[in-house]
Design a protein around this motif. Structure first.
Motif, PDB file in Angstrom:
ATOM      1  N   LYS A 272       1.966   8.968   1.891  1.00 25.17           N
ATOM      2  CA  LYS A 272       1.400  10.072   2.836  1.00 25.17           C
ATOM      3  C   LYS A 272       1.898  10.264   4.226  1.00 25.17           C
ATOM      4  O   LYS A 272       2.225  11.408   4.669  1.00 25.17           O
ATOM      5  CB  LYS A 272      -0.172   9.810   2.858  1.00 25.17           C
ATOM      6  CG  LYS A 272      -0.820   9.895   1.622  1.00 25.17           C
ATOM      7  CD  LYS A 272      -1.981  10.660   1.347  1.00 25.17           C
ATOM      8  CE  LYS A 272      -2.712  10.483   0.261  1.00 25.17           C
ATOM      9  NZ  LYS A 272      -2.159  11.337  -1.051  1.00 25.17           N
TER      10      LYS A 272
ATOM     11  N   ASP B 199       0.761  -1.244   0.007  1.00 26.27           N
ATOM     12  CA  ASP B 199       0.172   0.067  -0.049  1.00 26.27           C
ATOM     13  C   ASP B 199       0.823   1.269  -0.097  1.00 26.27           C
ATOM     14  O   ASP B 199       1.178   1.905   1.118  1.00 26.27           O
ATOM     15  CB  ASP B 199      -0.903  -0.091   1.293  1.00 26.27           C
ATOM     16  CG  ASP B 199      -2.236   0.694   1.086  1.00 26.27           C
ATOM     17  OD1 ASP B 199      -2.249   1.691  -0.197  1.00 26.27           O
ATOM     18  OD2 ASP B 199      -3.199   0.572   1.768  1.00 26.27           O
TER      19      ASP B 199
ATOM     20  N   HIS C 139      -0.085  10.389  -8.040  1.00 29.03           N
ATOM     21  CA  HIS C 139      -1.554  10.972  -8.048  1.00 29.03           C
ATOM     22  C   HIS C 139      -1.161  12.510  -6.826  1.00 29.03           C
ATOM     23  O   HIS C 139      -2.000  13.399  -7.090  1.00 29.03           O
ATOM     24  CB  HIS C 139      -2.911  10.401  -7.789  1.00 29.03           C
ATOM     25  CG  HIS C 139      -2.912   9.420  -8.703  1.00 29.03           C
ATOM     26  ND1 HIS C 139      -3.136   9.721  -9.958  1.00 29.03           N
ATOM     27  CD2 HIS C 139      -2.940   8.032  -8.723  1.00 29.03           C
ATOM     28  CE1 HIS C 139      -3.263   8.527 -10.725  1.00 29.03           C
ATOM     29  NE2 HIS C 139      -3.423   7.660  -9.746  1.00 29.03           N
ATOM     30  N   SER C 140      -0.342  12.268  -6.107  1.00 31.59           N
ATOM     31  CA  SER C 140      -0.405  13.234  -4.850  1.00 31.59           C
ATOM     32  C   SER C 140       0.237  14.502  -5.082  1.00 31.59           C
ATOM     33  O   SER C 140       1.338  14.497  -6.028  1.00 31.59           O
ATOM     34  CB  SER C 140       0.352  12.550  -3.754  1.00 31.59           C
ATOM     35  OG  SER C 140       0.375  13.628  -2.714  1.00 31.59           O
ATOM     36  N   GLN C 141      -0.298  15.604  -4.791  1.00 33.27           N
ATOM     37  CA  GLN C 141       0.247  16.875  -5.095  1.00 33.27           C
ATOM     38  C   GLN C 141       1.009  17.415  -4.206  1.00 33.27           C
ATOM     39  O   GLN C 141       1.744  18.454  -3.859  1.00 33.27           O
ATOM     40  CB  GLN C 141      -0.793  17.977  -5.467  1.00 33.27           C
ATOM     41  CG  GLN C 141      -1.681  17.509  -6.776  1.00 33.27           C
ATOM     42  CD  GLN C 141      -0.942  17.359  -8.053  1.00 33.27           C
ATOM     43  OE1 GLN C 141      -0.308  17.955  -8.437  1.00 33.27           O
ATOM     44  NE2 GLN C 141      -1.293  16.230  -8.582  1.00 33.27           N
TER      45      GLN C 141
ATOM     46  N   VAL D 173       0.423   4.269  -1.363  1.00 35.00           N
ATOM     47  CA  VAL D 173      -0.188   5.554  -1.081  1.00 35.00           C
ATOM     48  C   VAL D 173      -0.023   5.789   0.384  1.00 35.00           C
ATOM     49  O   VAL D 173       0.392   7.035   0.809  1.00 35.00           O
ATOM     50  CB  VAL D 173      -1.448   5.325  -1.659  1.00 35.00           C
ATOM     51  CG1 VAL D 173      -2.410   6.691  -1.041  1.00 35.00           C
ATOM     52  CG2 VAL D 173      -1.714   5.402  -3.105  1.00 35.00           C
ATOM     53  N   VAL D 174      -0.480   4.882   1.267  1.00 31.65           N
ATOM     54  CA  VAL D 174      -0.338   5.386   2.755  1.00 31.65           C
ATOM     55  C   VAL D 174       1.175   5.524   3.161  1.00 31.65           C
ATOM     56  O   VAL D 174       1.462   6.567   3.811  1.00 31.65           O
ATOM     57  CB  VAL D 174      -0.835   4.055   3.630  1.00 31.65           C
ATOM     58  CG1 VAL D 174      -1.099   4.515   5.023  1.00 31.65           C
ATOM     59  CG2 VAL D 174      -2.197   3.594   3.209  1.00 31.65           C
TER      60      VAL D 174
ATOM     61  N   ASP E  71       3.463   7.717  -4.834  1.00 32.43           N
ATOM     62  CA  ASP E  71       1.967   8.026  -5.170  1.00 32.43           C
ATOM     63  C   ASP E  71       2.418   9.266  -6.255  1.00 32.43           C
ATOM     64  O   ASP E  71       2.189  10.354  -5.883  1.00 32.43           O
ATOM     65  CB  ASP E  71       1.522   8.544  -3.695  1.00 32.43           C
ATOM     66  CG  ASP E  71       0.135   8.958  -3.677  1.00 32.43           C
ATOM     67  OD1 ASP E  71      -0.517   8.804  -4.936  1.00 32.43           O
ATOM     68  OD2 ASP E  71      -0.197   9.586  -2.875  1.00 32.43           O
TER      69      ASP E  71
END
Lengths: 239, 258
Positions: free
Chosen positions: A65, A59, A105-107, A61-62, A103
């Motif tokens: 972040k 995972d 997609h993250s801005q 994405v986590v 990630d």
């Protein structure tokens, strides 16, 4: 139903004393001697992206972040605030790049680069981080243009480097999409005007008007006024 | 008759979950997760909801895996220790019915846990991605549950069984990334027999383990990238792997001299 516990009087007094003394000792131990020395940790380069992927347990994405929040608060260590000047910007860029790979997609990483880390009072580091935003812009211009627009503004007003600002503004204009606001595409015109490149600025405005990409009447009027203003200015220069 | 026995056993498992305060701990974990999520939200400057939903989803997924696995293992180990398994098997009941009854009960407990966690996530993400995430969490828990049953039947003790389940889960979640590492230039250019052995072992492990890294993705909640394709993959992988683990457990159970 019977009470599963017996009364407190069944507990030997020695045990109660042992408990009380242990608690007091623990509290005394906590306040012992001098306060711990503060060692500011330098920002080290990140591990490889592959290792970060393994540690993410599928995972990413986590992980991205959480690591972003960790990186963001790295300048605050044990109540002491580091200035961005003290940060290793090479390592910082590597971290931000890794986070974008984990990630895409993250801005957040580009926001941090263009709004937080670009506020460093060291022009070399400032240029490094703006260049990072510029390089990353091409991976996803559709979503990443606001951060490059911010970089262009900083290059123009903070670094006073108009050619650099123009480079960023032109990159945005060259990758313009219909969802992008017109002001982002017009940035290059104002920079060209300040650079004295009036002919080129006129050509760009003319091109925008002819292409039909501008449909809003007030925008068309604004561009026409700007065009006339530039023509007048060019005429004055040529005299 | 067998069906009735299966449902009776399953009902007892659900009752056991309530009596051992399994769901009280689940609710406590929910409260803890929500508190931590609020804190994380205070730290984030942008993408606050994305940060919160991904963090909460990861916390709930790991909590669910930990709790359900421990519940399954302790429940079965206790049956061995207080000899209630002997009582069950002394009844006119096939061993497969015992196994299925227990498995259905554990699956129900896992389903209720996934549903509870999914409902909480609705405050951070839309219903469709949350639905996919919840279903995928249930499937992931089904695999973990069946693996826990197998380990409990094999080891008869909590620490050994839970350690193996934990190792299995971590490997299944990271094997894809490990395989990518072995295909990287570092190991690909290495010619020693140990490098070759590592690379081959990882490839074989990847073939044998379920691809849990495609399950219960936070990305589905944050960017709404989940699709029907993901759902079908999760469903197929769960069906195949639960079948495989069940066959192994039944093989072990039938061979046991109980």
């Amino acid at each position: 139903m019977n009470n599963p516990q017996r009364s407190l009087r069944f507990v030997p007094t020695k045990v109660i004393w042992l408990f009380a003394v242990s608690v007091i000792l623990q509290i005394i131990w906590h306040f012992r001697g001098t306060s711990p020395e503060i060692h500011i940790q330098p920002l080290n380069p990140p591990p490889s992206v592959e290792l970060l992927r393994v540690l993410s347990l599928g995972d990413t994405v986590v992980s991205a972040k959480i690591l972003m929040l960790w990186l963001q608060s790295f300048d605050s260590q044990r109540g002491h605030f580091l200035s961005y000047k003290q940060l290793n910007y090479i390592a910082l860029q590597a971290w931000l790049e890794h986070l974008l790979q984990l990630d895409p997609h993250s801005q957040y990483p580009l926001f941090a680069a263009s709004h937080l880390y670009s506020n460093v009072s060291d022009s070399v580091k400032q240029r490094q981080i703006l260049e990072f935003v510029y390089q990353q812009f091409f991976a996803d211009p559709h979503h990443r243009w606001p951060w490059l627009a911010q970089a262009a503004v900083l290059a123009k007003h903070r670094l006073k480097d108009l050619p650099l600002a123009l480079k960023y503004a032109q990159a945005i204009a060259n990758h313009a999409t219909s969802s992008m606001p017109l002001w982002a595409q017009e940035m290059q015109v104002f920079i060209l005007e300040e650079l004295g490149e009036l002919e080129q600025a006129r050509l760009i405005i003319g091109g925008m008007l002819v292409s039909g990409q501008v449909t809003d009447p007030s925008e068309i009027k604004f561009l026409n006024d700007k065009l006339q203003q530039l023509e007048k200015k060019a005429g004055e220069v040529n005299k | 008759m067998a069906i009735q026995q299966i449902f009776t056993l399953a009902a007892y498992v659900v009752v056991e979950a309530f009596r051992t305060r399994f769901f009280a701990i689940i609710v406590t974990l929910l409260a803890l997760g929500l508190g931590l999520t609020r804190f994380v939200g205070q730290v984030a400057i942008i993408e606050t909801q994305a940060v919160q939903s991904s963090w909460l989803a990861a916390f709930l997924r790991l909590s669910a895996m930990y709790m359900v696995s421990l519940f399954v293992i302790t429940s079965l180990v206790r049956e061995f220790h207080d000899h209630s398994i002997y009582l069950w098997l002394s009844l006119p009941m096939r061993r497969s019915s015992y196994f299925l009854g227990k498995s259905v009960g554990f699956a129900l407990v896992a389903g209720m846990t996934a549903l509870l966690f999914g409902v909480v996530l609705l405050s951070y993400a839309p219903i469709v991605p949350v639905g996919l995430w919840t279903f995928s969490l249930w499937c992931e828990l089904l695999i973990v549950t069946t693996m826990s049953v197998l380990c409990a039947l094999t080891f008869h003790q909590t620490i050994g069984a839970f350690s193996v389940v934990l190792g299995f889960y971590i490997l299944a979640r990271s094997i894809n990334a490990m395989q990518l590492m072995t295909q990287g230039p570092l190991l690909q250019n290495a010619h020693s027999w140990s490098d070759h052995l590592i690379s081959e072992s990882v490839t074989w492990l990847a073939k044998l383990l379920p691809h849990l890294e495609h399950f219960t993705q936070s990305e589905w909640l944050v960017y709404q990238t989940g699709s029907l394709e993901n759902l079908v993959f999760v469903l197929m992988q769960t069906a195949i792997y639960v079948m495989l683990l069940s066959a192994m457990s039944l093989f072990d159970l039938y061979r046991k001299n109980l």
